[in-house]
Enzyme design. Structure first.
Site, PDB file in Angstrom:
ATOM      1  CB  ALA A  29      -0.908   0.001   1.225  1.00 44.45           C
ATOM      2  CG  ASP A  30       0.030   4.636  -2.461  1.00 39.84           C
ATOM      3  OD1 ASP A  30      -1.070   4.732  -1.872  1.00 39.84           O
ATOM      4  OD2 ASP A  30       0.144   4.751  -3.693  1.00 39.84           O
ATOM      5  CB  SER A  31       0.525   7.848   2.141  1.00 38.17           C
ATOM      6  OG  SER A  31       0.657   8.546   0.919  1.00 38.17           O
ATOM      7  CG  ASP A  38      -3.013   2.260  -1.946  1.00 36.36           C
ATOM      8  OD1 ASP A  38      -3.817   2.685  -2.783  1.00 36.36           O
ATOM      9  OD2 ASP A  38      -1.895   1.794  -2.249  1.00 36.36           O
TER      10      ASP A  38
END
Lengths: 78, 419
Positions: A35-37, A39
């Site tokens: 995930a990224d921020s 997400d």
């Protein structure tokens, strides 16, 4: 496994497109699940919707693993 | 001088989600039109479109082949189509395993006319119904036009120019022309160039219908609605999909032994300076665009064997034809000109790229695709081979592709076989 944990994991699988068996309680959204921020923002919104809880930004920032999410929801849901 | 050739092709269309399927269906005179299935269109004036078919259809599109699940959830369909078509083009060109050096000199120029209209529409409803805190964090970058180029560059590690044209329905043609120039100028050795669109949504259909651009009297006969040059035409049929080409510097392509489809030899651009939606009635803008493309190519009209017309199935068709007639003069008798929008509808920002690919396949296979539904040619069509109903085998040495857009923007491309 609790009902909350099941529902959290289902949301994570759906939103991040990862295999269900990778979504362990220890799994970190960013380090283990890709995930990224943004997400995480989206996941938090999905948790809020699913469980009818409000997760303020300062609490959301502390949610980095699946178990963090389950714990917060268990403690705060109505 | 650096020359630019085409070494890879990718297509997502209403008649097939790969190049060979779409081309075979085009040559077989199939139509991609049908009733709108994406939403309930029963209250719309226009209730038909050329939709990209679902994965379980005979020539449907499976987004899972080349687009990550997570990306699919976050972005509008035009981006999904664009990523897939770009992937196809790279695979076709044999460029899926590039060196770091090549990646630094490979860029993207994949645009769209409108961008993520379905997502703007649906997320606006979320905002209105549930408030700002429920708007998706992926809303903006999932709708932006340059995010095909962005997504493709990230997926494949392409670090050259990252560009996206927005010129309404001439986007695809401008994207190819601009990208070819970047290669000529030495900004890149390889460019993924093209366009994509997907606006089959309530506000997209309603907006074009209110602008009196869409058909409205063929709801019970969708396959007959797109009929460029025919007397009974009454507006375009909305299509969707994507077309992406791999453009490559000639010596670079030769050195790696790449399959070379053709050379992009001429590019012309002009502005009508007339009206926001209607073309200038004498076709002067179209004329100057084609003229410039031929001049850059060092060719005369007699060198062109096939024109893939803008031909949208609107009143503007005969204006374009008039401009071609004026430019070609006596050479008009030797050229074939057709509109593949009769089969796949109008892909708006994707049109110029998809239709350039059909031009390239016409060069490859020495056959020109048909204009469907051309039962009664309108006045002004006399003496021009508009390839009615069925594809036609003929010599094709060089091709011209026209694309014109709202705002009075025109683009023309000339491509030719290379020995």
């Amino acid at each position: 496994m609790s009902d909350t944990a099941d529902r959290v994991k289902k949301i994570v699988v759906e939103h991040l497109g990862v295999e269900a068996d990778k979504v362990t309680e220890e799994a970190s959204f960013i380090d283990d699940l890709g995930a990224d921020s943004l997400d995480i923002v989206e996941l938090v919104m999905a948790f809020e919707e699913e469980f009818g809880v409000e997760i303020p930004d300062d609490a959301a920032e502390k949610i980095s693993t699946v178990s963090d999410a389950i714990k917060y929801i268990e403690e705060n849901k109505g | 001088m650096r020359r630019v050739v085409v070494t890879g092709l990718g297509l997502v269309t209403p008649l097939g989600a790969d190049v060979e399927t779409a081309w075979a269906n085009i040559l077989a005179s199939k139509s991609g039109a049908g009733p709108i299935t994406r939403f309930d269109a029963s209250d719309q004036k226009c209730q038909i479109a050329c939709e990209v078919k679902p994965a379980d259809h005979e020539y449907g599109f499976d987004p899972n082949k080349r687009v990550d699940h997570k990306v699919q959830r976050q972005v509008d369909p035009f981006i999904v189509y664009g990523i897939d078509a770009a992937g196809q083009a790279l695979e076709d060109a044999g460029l899926t395993d590039m060196s770091e050096e090549d990646k630094l000199m490979t860029g993207c120029s994949i645009g769209s006319g409108i961008g993520g209209l379905p997502g703007i529409e649906s997320e606006s409803l979320v905002l209105a119904e549930k408030g700002p805190s429920r708007v998706s964090p992926h809303f903006v970058h999932g709708r932006l036009i340059n995010l095909i180029s962005g997504q493709v560059s990230i997926k494949y590690g392409l670090k050259g120019p990252n560009h996206a044209v927005v010129t309404a329905c001439s986007t695809g043609a401008h994207s190819i022309g601009d990208a070819a120039r970047m290669i000529k100028d030495g900004d890149a050795d390889i460019m993924l160039a093209g366009g994509a669109e997907s606006t089959v949504c309530p506000i997209g259909i309603a907006g074009f219908a209110q602008a009196r651009a869409l058909n409205s009297s063929f709801n019970d006969r969708p396959e007959q609605a797109s009929r460029p040059y025919d007397k009974d035409r009454d507006g375009f049929v909305m299509g969707e999909g994507a077309g992406v080409l791999v453009l490559e510097e000639y010596e670079h392509a030769k050195a790696r032994g790449a399959k070379i489809y053709c050379e992009v030899i001429g590019y012309g651009l002009s502005g009508d300076a007339f009206h926001v939606t209607a073309p200038e009635p004498t076709g002067d803008g179209a004329y100057r665009s084609m003229q410039m493309a031929l001049k850059k190519a060092g060719m005369t009209p007699a060198d062109i064997d096939y024109i893939n017309a803008h031909g949208t199935s609107t009143m503007a068709d005969t204006i374009e034809l008039g401009a071609v007639r004026r430019l070609f003069g006596d050479a008009i008798g030797g050229v074939s000109m057709s509109s593949t929008k009769s089969a796949i509808g109008h892909l708006l920002g994707g049109a110029g790229a998809v239709e350039s690919i059909f031009c390239i396949l016409a060069l490859r296979d020495q056959i020109v695709p048909p204009t469907l539904n051309l039962d009664n040619p309108d006045e002004g069509c006399e003496g021009v081979d508009l390839v009615p109903h069925v594809a036609k085998k003929r010599e094709v040495r060089a091709v011209l592709n026209n694309s014109f857009g709202f705002g009075g923007t025109n683009a023309s491309l000339v491509m030719r076989k290379i020995d």
